[in-house]
Design a protein around this motif. Structure first.
Motif, PDB file in Angstrom:
ATOM      1  N   ARG A 141       0.827  -1.201   0.000  1.00  0.00           N
ATOM      2  CA  ARG A 141       0.000   0.000   0.000  1.00  0.00           C
ATOM      3  C   ARG A 141       0.864   1.257   0.000  1.00  0.00           C
ATOM      4  O   ARG A 141       0.537   2.251  -0.654  1.00  0.00           O
ATOM      5  N   VAL A 142       1.961   1.245   0.741  1.00  0.00           N
ATOM      6  CA  VAL A 142       2.845   2.410   0.807  1.00  0.00           C
ATOM      7  C   VAL A 142       3.328   2.801  -0.589  1.00  0.00           C
ATOM      8  O   VAL A 142       3.267   3.971  -0.988  1.00  0.00           O
ATOM      9  N   PHE A 143       3.780   1.809  -1.340  1.00  0.00           N
ATOM     10  CA  PHE A 143       4.348   2.101  -2.657  1.00  0.00           C
ATOM     11  C   PHE A 143       3.269   2.371  -3.701  1.00  0.00           C
ATOM     12  O   PHE A 143       3.478   3.172  -4.618  1.00  0.00           O
ATOM     13  N   VAL A 144       2.122   1.738  -3.559  1.00  0.00           N
ATOM     14  CA  VAL A 144       1.025   2.021  -4.479  1.00  0.00           C
ATOM     15  C   VAL A 144       0.480   3.426  -4.240  1.00  0.00           C
ATOM     16  O   VAL A 144       0.187   4.156  -5.194  1.00  0.00           O
ATOM     17  N   ASP A 145       0.373   3.814  -2.968  1.00  0.00           N
ATOM     18  CA  ASP A 145      -0.068   5.184  -2.663  1.00  0.00           C
ATOM     19  C   ASP A 145       0.898   6.205  -3.271  1.00  0.00           C
ATOM     20  O   ASP A 145       0.474   7.231  -3.841  1.00  0.00           O
ATOM     21  N   LEU A 146       2.193   5.917  -3.156  1.00  0.00           N
ATOM     22  CA  LEU A 146       3.195   6.806  -3.748  1.00  0.00           C
ATOM     23  C   LEU A 146       3.059   6.838  -5.267  1.00  0.00           C
ATOM     24  O   LEU A 146       3.142   7.904  -5.890  1.00  0.00           O
ATOM     25  N   PHE A 147       2.803   5.681  -5.865  1.00  0.00           N
ATOM     26  CA  PHE A 147       2.613   5.583  -7.312  1.00  0.00           C
ATOM     27  C   PHE A 147       1.391   6.396  -7.741  1.00  0.00           C
ATOM     28  O   PHE A 147       1.435   7.130  -8.736  1.00  0.00           O
ATOM     29  N   TYR A 148       0.308   6.280  -6.964  1.00  0.00           N
ATOM     30  CA  TYR A 148      -0.900   7.048  -7.279  1.00  0.00           C
ATOM     31  C   TYR A 148      -0.674   8.546  -7.106  1.00  0.00           C
ATOM     32  O   TYR A 148      -1.202   9.361  -7.883  1.00  0.00           O
ATOM     33  N   LEU A 149       0.102   8.923  -6.091  1.00  0.00           N
ATOM     34  CA  LEU A 149       0.404  10.345  -5.888  1.00  0.00           C
ATOM     35  C   LEU A 149       1.200  10.899  -7.068  1.00  0.00           C
ATOM     36  O   LEU A 149       0.949  12.026  -7.527  1.00  0.00           O
ATOM     37  N   GLN A 150       2.162  10.115  -7.550  1.00  0.00           N
ATOM     38  CA  GLN A 150       2.946  10.549  -8.711  1.00  0.00           C
ATOM     39  C   GLN A 150       2.059  10.680  -9.943  1.00  0.00           C
ATOM     40  O   GLN A 150       2.193  11.628 -10.725  1.00  0.00           O
ATOM     41  N   ARG A 151       1.143   9.723 -10.100  1.00  0.00           N
ATOM     42  CA  ARG A 151       0.221   9.783 -11.237  1.00  0.00           C
ATOM     43  C   ARG A 151      -0.702  10.988 -11.113  1.00  0.00           C
ATOM     44  O   ARG A 151      -0.967  11.683 -12.102  1.00  0.00           O
ATOM     45  N   GLN A 152      -1.184  11.241  -9.900  1.00  0.00           N
ATOM     46  CA  GLN A 152      -2.073  12.382  -9.680  1.00  0.00           C
ATOM     47  C   GLN A 152      -1.333  13.694  -9.946  1.00  0.00           C
ATOM     48  O   GLN A 152      -1.890  14.627 -10.536  1.00  0.00           O
ATOM     49  N   LEU A 153      -0.069  13.755  -9.515  1.00  0.00           N
ATOM     50  CA  LEU A 153       0.745  14.945  -9.769  1.00  0.00           C
ATOM     51  C   LEU A 153       0.930  15.162 -11.264  1.00  0.00           C
ATOM     52  O   LEU A 153       0.831  16.291 -11.749  1.00  0.00           O
TER      53      LEU A 153
END
Length: 378
Positions: A141-153
């Protein structure tokens, strides 16, 4: 006696599903030469709302990484032919996957030296069997959340760029409408008011001529009326020239020369102009020519109000597919650098930028100001 196989999972609660900002679930890559382990891991991760891709060897994992991006990779340490350490090193050796997080999955804690080797080869964490479902899901979840944040950015950056583009298009359209409205008003004033004043002047001039001998007082009044009409005609011409000078139809160079002469007569400031490649303006469309003319007009106005200059020099020249307009004065310069970001100068920069050009200002206290515009001819 047969050795009992270590179970892959300890009992845990149902993992929380993750929601992608754009509705497209992140992909997780599982790499293990044991199909049963792959199936078990895939089942748990799929319940998180993620897309799962599996590979049974390091080579297969590398091929998959060439095709798509993954939020995180779960990589078995002990695999034949190419073990997890070699695979991780190759994964992070490729630019496309250099920053993809890798979690090693192993049944043995191993020595410190082996774990150090894992971290130096690119791993961000270890998971030991039997795997606690909550721990596995929390780390993913930690890395997926980071991945989603990068995508959202990235999405927000793209939206911001689109918004900036739209604003520039709207501003460009607004400038176009303003220029068209100026031309319409100038044409209406010329055709209606200008012609009416001219007809009135002809009639009053005739009256003035016929009353010279017989009606001295009427002749005097007619003369005064003629003076008033001439003043009104000059005012109308000045308004028309401010709205859109007809000389602009002769080209940018002629328009700026006319503008400088008008400026010299009004301000008493000595003006010179140097033009190279006189035909350069022929490749400039009307919108760009008008923008350069307006900026020159505003710059001269600023010099009158703020520069305390005694000389102004203007250069118009071409280099390649760009036309340059440089306006230089010998005034007091800008002591306050905040003035470089004043509303008027920012507006100039925006108008030039909308047409693909650049505007640069060089100024120092007591050394005058140089404004340079580079405008593409295409």
């Amino acid at each position: 006696m047969q050795q009992q196989e270590t179970p892959l999972f300890k009992k845990g609660t149902q993992p929380r599903r993750l929601v992608a900002p754009d509705g497209v679930p992140a992909s997780v890559l599982l790499v293990d030469d044991n199909p049963a382990k792959l199936a078990a891991l895939a089942a748990v991760i799929a319940d998180m709302g993620l897309e799962v891709t599996t590979a049974t060897s390091g080579r297969e994992a590398l091929r998959l990484l060439l095709q798509r991006d993954f939020a995180v990779i779960l990589l078995d340490v002990k695999m034949p032919v190419m073990d997890g350490f070699e695979t991780a090193t190759l994964i992070h050796g490729r630019p496309k996957s250099a920053h993809t997080p890798i979690i090693f999955v192993t049944a043995e804690a191993g020595k410190d030296s082996e774990r150090f080797r894992g971290y130096t080869s690119g791993a961000v964490d270890y998971i030991l069997s039997p795997i606690v479902t909550e721990v596995l899901c929390a780390k993913i979840r930690v890395f997926v959340d980071l991945f989603y944040l990068q995508r959202q950015l990235a999405m927000q950056t793209e939206e911001l760029q689109q918004s900036k583009l739209l604003l520039r298009q709207l501003a460009s359209y607004q400038e176009h409408i303003k220029e068209e409205e100026r031309k319409r008003i100038a044409r209406d004033i010329h055709d209606e008011l200008g012609q009416s004043l001219l007809a009135l002047r002809i009639d009053v001039s005739m009256l003035h001529a016929r009353t010279r001998a017989m009606h001295p007082r009427l002749n005097e009044k007619a003369g005064e009326a003629l003076n008033h009409i001439d003043t009104a005609i000059r005012s109308v011409r000045a308004i028309i020239n401010d709205l859109r000078p007809p000389v602009l139809d002769l080209g940018l160079q002629a328009a700026i020369e006319w503008q400088l002469e008008e400026f010299r007569q009004r301000s008493g400031i000595d003006c010179t102009m140097q033009a190279k490649d006189a035909d350069a303006h022929c490749d400039l469309d009307e919108k760009r020519a008008t923008t350069l003319f307006r900026i020159a007009q505003e710059s001269l106005s600023n010099i009158t109000r703020h520069a305390q200059a005694t000389q102004v020099h203007v250069e118009l020249y071409r280099e390649g597919r760009r036309l340059y307009l440089r306006i230089k004065d010998n005034g007091v310069g800008m002591a306050d650098q905040k003035k470089l970001n004043s509303f008027g100068l920012v507006g100039m920069k925006e108008r030039v930028s909308m047409l693909g050009g650049e505007l640069k200002i060089d100024s120092a206290p007591g050394k005058g100001t140089v404004l340079t515009i580079a405008m593409p001819l295409d």
